[in-house]
Design a protein around this motif. Structure first.
Motif, short mmCIF file in Angstrom:
data_model
loop_
_atom_site.label_atom_id
_atom_site.label_comp_id
_atom_site.label_asym_id
_atom_site.label_seq_id
_atom_site.Cartn_x
_atom_site.Cartn_y
_atom_site.Cartn_z
N ARG A 1 -76.37 45.22 9.89
CA ARG A 1 -76.69 44.19 8.88
C ARG A 1 -75.48 43.90 8.00
NH1 ARG A 1 -81.78 46.73 8.50
NH2 ARG A 1 -81.05 47.95 6.74
N TYR A 2 -74.77 44.95 7.63
CA TYR A 2 -73.58 44.76 6.79
C TYR A 2 -72.53 43.96 7.56
CZ TYR A 2 -69.95 45.69 3.39
OH TYR A 2 -68.96 45.55 2.46
N GLY A 3 -72.35 44.26 8.83
CA GLY A 3 -71.41 43.51 9.65
C GLY A 3 -71.79 42.04 9.75
N GLU A 4 -73.08 41.77 9.86
CA GLU A 4 -73.54 40.38 9.91
C GLU A 4 -73.29 39.67 8.59
OE1 GLU A 4 -77.54 40.08 11.41
OE2 GLU A 4 -77.02 41.25 13.19
N GLN A 5 -73.49 40.35 7.47
CA GLN A 5 -73.21 39.76 6.16
C GLN A 5 -71.72 39.42 6.02
OE1 GLN A 5 -74.68 42.66 3.38
NE2 GLN A 5 -76.82 42.04 3.65
N LEU A 6 -70.87 40.36 6.42
CA LEU A 6 -69.42 40.11 6.36
C LEU A 6 -69.03 38.96 7.27
CD1 LEU A 6 -68.13 43.80 6.43
CD2 LEU A 6 -68.10 42.24 4.47
N SER A 7 -69.67 38.88 8.44
CA SER A 7 -69.38 37.81 9.39
C SER A 7 -69.79 36.46 8.84
CB SER A 7 -70.07 38.08 10.73
OG SER A 7 -69.58 39.26 11.30
N LYS A 8 -70.94 36.40 8.20
CA LYS A 8 -71.39 35.14 7.58
C LYS A 8 -70.38 34.65 6.55
CE LYS A 8 -76.39 35.55 7.69
NZ LYS A 8 -77.61 35.64 6.86
N LYS A 9 -69.96 35.57 5.68
CA LYS A 9 -68.98 35.20 4.65
C LYS A 9 -67.70 34.71 5.30
CE LYS A 9 -66.34 36.99 0.73
NZ LYS A 9 -65.36 35.94 0.93
N TYR A 10 -67.24 35.42 6.31
CA TYR A 10 -66.02 35.04 7.02
C TYR A 10 -66.16 33.63 7.61
CZ TYR A 10 -62.72 34.67 10.87
OH TYR A 10 -61.77 34.21 11.74
N LEU A 11 -67.27 33.37 8.29
CA LEU A 11 -67.46 32.07 8.93
C LEU A 11 -67.55 30.95 7.90
CD1 LEU A 11 -69.93 33.17 11.73
CD2 LEU A 11 -67.62 32.26 12.08
N ILE A 12 -68.26 31.18 6.81
CA ILE A 12 -68.34 30.17 5.75
C ILE A 12 -66.95 29.88 5.20
CG2 ILE A 12 -69.18 29.76 3.39
CD1 ILE A 12 -71.78 31.27 4.31
N ASP A 13 -66.16 30.94 4.98
CA ASP A 13 -64.79 30.77 4.49
C ASP A 13 -63.92 29.99 5.48
OD1 ASP A 13 -65.50 32.19 2.23
OD2 ASP A 13 -64.47 34.04 2.82
N GLN A 14 -64.28 30.04 6.77
CA GLN A 14 -63.53 29.32 7.80
C GLN A 14 -64.06 27.89 8.00
OE1 GLN A 14 -60.76 30.64 9.36
NE2 GLN A 14 -61.09 32.22 7.82
#
Length: 117
Positions: free
Chosen positions: A7-20
């Protein structure tokens, strides 16, 4: 512990994708076939994203867990999603995001693999 790490990895991935510059269409899209972690869009491309998070290399690189059977399932889920949402005039692709977490240092690294399969 595995679910919490995932779940933490998915949260970090969401933030990363939004930033991209991606827009999150869906998270944890689930049917009887299985689950897609993230479905995102940027411009005219819908991307089906599998997130793999590891805090140890004991079982290899995170991307190695996205084997042929998982890829086949993701493709079938994508086909269902496209039909269900009546998506037209868009491109599609499958990405893998690896999140490697170092508990000792409290750091993580995100590796976004576009067109992974």
């Amino acid at each position: 512990m595995r679910k919490k790490t995932g779940r933490y990895g998915e949260q970090l991935s969401k933030k990363y994708l939004i930033d991209q510059g991606y827009f999150i269409l869906d998270s944890n899209y689930r049917t009887k076939l299985g689950e897609v972690d993230l479905i995102v869009q940027r411009n005219d491309i819908v991307v089906f994203v599998e997130v793999k998070t590891r805090n140890t290399m004991t079982f290899g690189l995170p991307r190695e867990a996205v084997h042929y059977k998982k890829q086949t399932t993701l493709i079938r889920l994508a086909e269902q999603y496209i039909q269900y949402k009546k998506i037209k005039n868009m491109g599609f692709r499958f990405d893998v995001i690896e999140v490697q977490w170092n508990n000792n240092k409290g750091q993580y690294e995100v590796n976004h693999i576009e067109n992974a399969f």
